[in-house]
Write an enzyme that holds these catalytic residues in place. Structure first.
Site, short mmCIF file in Angstrom:
data_model
loop_
_atom_site.label_atom_id
_atom_site.label_comp_id
_atom_site.label_asym_id
_atom_site.label_seq_id
_atom_site.Cartn_x
_atom_site.Cartn_y
_atom_site.Cartn_z
N GLU A 148 2.09 -3.93 15.70
CA GLU A 148 0.89 -3.30 15.12
C GLU A 148 -0.40 -3.87 15.71
O GLU A 148 -1.39 -3.16 15.84
CB GLU A 148 0.91 -3.50 13.60
CG GLU A 148 0.09 -2.49 12.83
CD GLU A 148 -1.06 -3.09 12.09
OE1 GLU A 148 -2.17 -2.59 12.25
OE2 GLU A 148 -0.86 -4.09 11.37
N SER A 161 -0.01 -8.14 9.17
CA SER A 161 1.28 -7.57 9.58
C SER A 161 1.32 -7.48 11.11
O SER A 161 0.48 -6.82 11.70
CB SER A 161 1.46 -6.17 9.02
OG SER A 161 1.37 -6.19 7.62
N ARG A 186 -1.63 3.36 10.02
CA ARG A 186 -2.13 2.33 10.94
C ARG A 186 -2.51 2.94 12.30
O ARG A 186 -2.24 2.36 13.35
CB ARG A 186 -1.09 1.22 11.16
CG ARG A 186 -0.75 0.41 9.93
CD ARG A 186 -1.93 -0.44 9.50
NE ARG A 186 -1.56 -1.37 8.47
CZ ARG A 186 -1.46 -1.07 7.17
NH1 ARG A 186 -1.75 0.14 6.76
NH2 ARG A 186 -1.11 -1.99 6.30
N1 EPU Z 1 9.97 -7.92 1.88
C1 EPU Z 1 11.05 -8.75 2.09
N2 EPU Z 1 10.85 -9.87 2.85
C2 EPU Z 1 9.66 -10.20 3.38
C3 EPU Z 1 8.57 -9.34 3.17
C4 EPU Z 1 8.74 -8.19 2.41
O1 EPU Z 1 12.15 -8.49 1.62
O2 EPU Z 1 9.57 -11.24 4.03
C5 EPU Z 1 10.12 -6.75 1.01
C6 EPU Z 1 9.35 -6.95 -0.31
O3 EPU Z 1 10.13 -7.61 -1.25
C7 EPU Z 1 9.03 -5.54 -0.73
C8 EPU Z 1 8.91 -4.80 0.60
O4 EPU Z 1 9.52 -5.62 1.60
O5 EPU Z 1 10.11 -4.98 -1.45
C9 EPU Z 1 7.47 -4.50 0.97
O6 EPU Z 1 6.72 -5.70 1.03
P1 EPU Z 1 5.13 -5.73 0.79
O7 EPU Z 1 4.81 -5.09 -0.51
O8 EPU Z 1 4.69 -7.13 1.01
O9 EPU Z 1 4.54 -4.74 1.86
P2 EPU Z 1 4.83 -4.51 3.40
O10 EPU Z 1 5.43 -3.16 3.56
O11 EPU Z 1 5.60 -5.66 3.98
C10 EPU Z 1 2.54 -3.35 3.85
C11 EPU Z 1 1.39 -3.47 4.80
C12 EPU Z 1 0.48 -4.64 4.41
C13 EPU Z 1 -0.04 -4.40 3.00
C14 EPU Z 1 1.17 -4.25 2.05
C15 EPU Z 1 0.76 -3.88 0.65
C16 EPU Z 1 2.22 -2.61 6.93
C17 EPU Z 1 2.58 -2.92 8.33
N3 EPU Z 1 1.87 -3.65 6.16
O12 EPU Z 1 3.34 -4.52 3.99
O13 EPU Z 1 -0.64 -4.63 5.30
O14 EPU Z 1 -0.87 -5.46 2.57
O15 EPU Z 1 2.04 -3.19 2.52
O16 EPU Z 1 0.29 -2.58 0.63
O17 EPU Z 1 2.21 -1.44 6.54
C18 EPU Z 1 -1.55 -5.56 7.30
O18 EPU Z 1 -1.52 -4.42 7.77
O19 EPU Z 1 -1.98 -6.53 7.96
C19 EPU Z 1 -1.03 -5.79 5.95
C20 EPU Z 1 -0.94 -7.01 5.43
#
Ligand code: EPU
Length: 356
Positions: free
Chosen positions: A352, A235, A160
């Site tokens: 972010e 995010s 990012r």
């Molecule tokens: N999780 C929770 N609770 C929540 C949200 C997530 O426990 O409320 C857990 C999920 O169960 C999972 C883990 O956290 O085990 C990761 O969640 P997720 O796959 O939704 O991905 P993320 O790390 O929360 C990142 C990016 C997203 C992108 C997704 C998928 C960042 C800051 N965000 O989110 O990007 O869509 O991975 O690749 O790196 C964005 O930048 O705007 C964005 C949406």
């Protein structure tokens, strides 16, 4: 060129925050852009408005980058070089690539925003980042009106992050981006657990780029709020990276905590808790990325609402505007979350989105 006065920026930011810009101009050509810069260099540059939180009104000229157009500029047997102007809607551009069977951007379907801002924070989702297909970009220097080319290494992409969020912040306006995409033998990335299980559910054994895009669209729709319905900027925080010592203590306490091993602190990561996909290459690491969404959920914020500012019900990493929240209200909520996560886990969450 029409410079308007006292314009509400509500339609121009996906958070739907209603602040006033004292002056506003929409730019549709390179010549107009250069002309504006020769007269005025103290500007607020606005593109898709999908990664900003407007806390204050804008007392200077807001320059809305609305340069449109997509074209194939070069082809080889295996690859195609596609140039998209900065004002093109990102998702429409991805769909255009898929329709033409150009591979590489399918995992980045349905990300809000415009092409021109995609390299700024090296947008990423489901194991793919823009840097993976990025070829080069063109940007106008604010101080001179000159166009410059930036190669991948010039952009210094990280998680990012890019040179445009750091040493060149505010110094250049990205006008177009060139992607190197595949015409055949697409290198599909479905290492992410959620994509794999959705493909299995649909009994798709040999997915096409369209299949991956469709699945990503469905996953995003199921987890993330549509900015056209509920204001948000995706995010709100970055996923924090912690060292092994802190990670070991945390994992002992929370054995089910999801995490990702970090190959190098500034680059992308191997999804580990989610899945061990085909692109996963084990290696020693001293750092771990912990999902901020998980930390925020543990602190009890998921689905919470304070007036019109809230934390999304299905993804705690996303702050939302239920209608008439001000930027300050969203920002106050973000600070409250940062403080609670710090007190609970001794982890600092970095914001972010750009707070203006
Ligand atoms: N999780 C929770 N609770 C929540 C949200 C997530 O426990 O409320 C857990 C999920 O169960 C999972 C883990 O956290 O085990 C990761 O969640 P997720 O796959 O939704 O991905 P993320 O790390 O929360 C990142 C990016 C997203 C992108 C997704 C998928 C960042 C800051 N965000 O989110 O990007 O869509 O991975 O690749 O790196 C964005 O930048 O705007 C964005 C949406």
């Amino acid at each position: 060129m029409n410079i308007q006065k006292n314009i509400s920026l509500k339609p121009y930011n996906t958070f739907g925050i209603d602040v006033i810009a004292s002056e506003f101009v929409s730019i549709t050509s390179i010549e107009d852009l250069r002309e504006v810069l020769t007269k005025n260099q103290d500007l607020f540059i606005l593109s898709g408005g999908s990664n900003i939180l407007l806390v204050n009104s804008i007392g200077k000229l807001t320059l809305h980058v609305a340069l449109n157009g997509v074209s194939v500029i070069k082809e080889t047997k295996k690859h195609v070089y596609v140039q998209a102007n900065a004002g093109e809607d990102w998702h429409e551009f991805v769909l255009w690539c898929i329709k033409n069977d150009f591979g590489g951007l399918e995992n980045l379907s349905l990300i809000p925003g415009n092409v021109g801002t995609s390299p700024m924070q090296n947008i990423g989702a489901y194991g793919v980042e823009i840097k993976d297909t990025f070829h080069k970009l063109e940007a106008m220097e604010v101080s001179t009106g000159k166009l410059h080319e930036f190669s991948k290494s010039d952009c210094n992409f990280g998680y990012r992050n890019s040179v445009f969020k750091n040493e060149l912040k505010g110094k250049y306006i990205i006008t177009s981006v060139i992607f190197k995409l595949t015409k055949e033998k697409h290198k599909l990335n479905y290492s992410y657990g959620a994509i794999q299980s959705e493909l299995e559910k649909r009994e798709i054994q040999k997915p096409t780029i369209k299949d991956i895009s469709d699945v990503v669209i469905d996953i995003r729709n199921s987890k993330l709020p549509n900015p056209k319905e509920i204001g948000n900027s995706g995010s709100f925080f970055k996923n924090p990276v912690i060292d092994k010592e802190q990670f070991d203590v945390l994992q002992k306490k929370h054995p089910n905590m999801p995490f990702y091993e970090v190959k190098d602190v500034t680059s992308s990561v191997s999804p580990r808790a989610e899945s061990r996909g085909e692109n996963y290459k084990p290696q020693t690491t001293n750092h771990y990325k912990v999902p901020a969404g998980w930390l925020i959920e543990q602190c009890g914020f998921k689905g919470k609402r304070f007036g019109d500012a809230g934390v999304h019900t299905k993804q705690a990493l996303v702050l939302v505007n239920y209608g008439n929240a001000t930027g300050k209200e969203i920002y106050n909520l973000a600070q409250k979350i940062q403080q609670t996560v710090k007190n609970t886990f001794d982890i600092s969450l970095d914001i972010e989105v750009n707070v203006i």
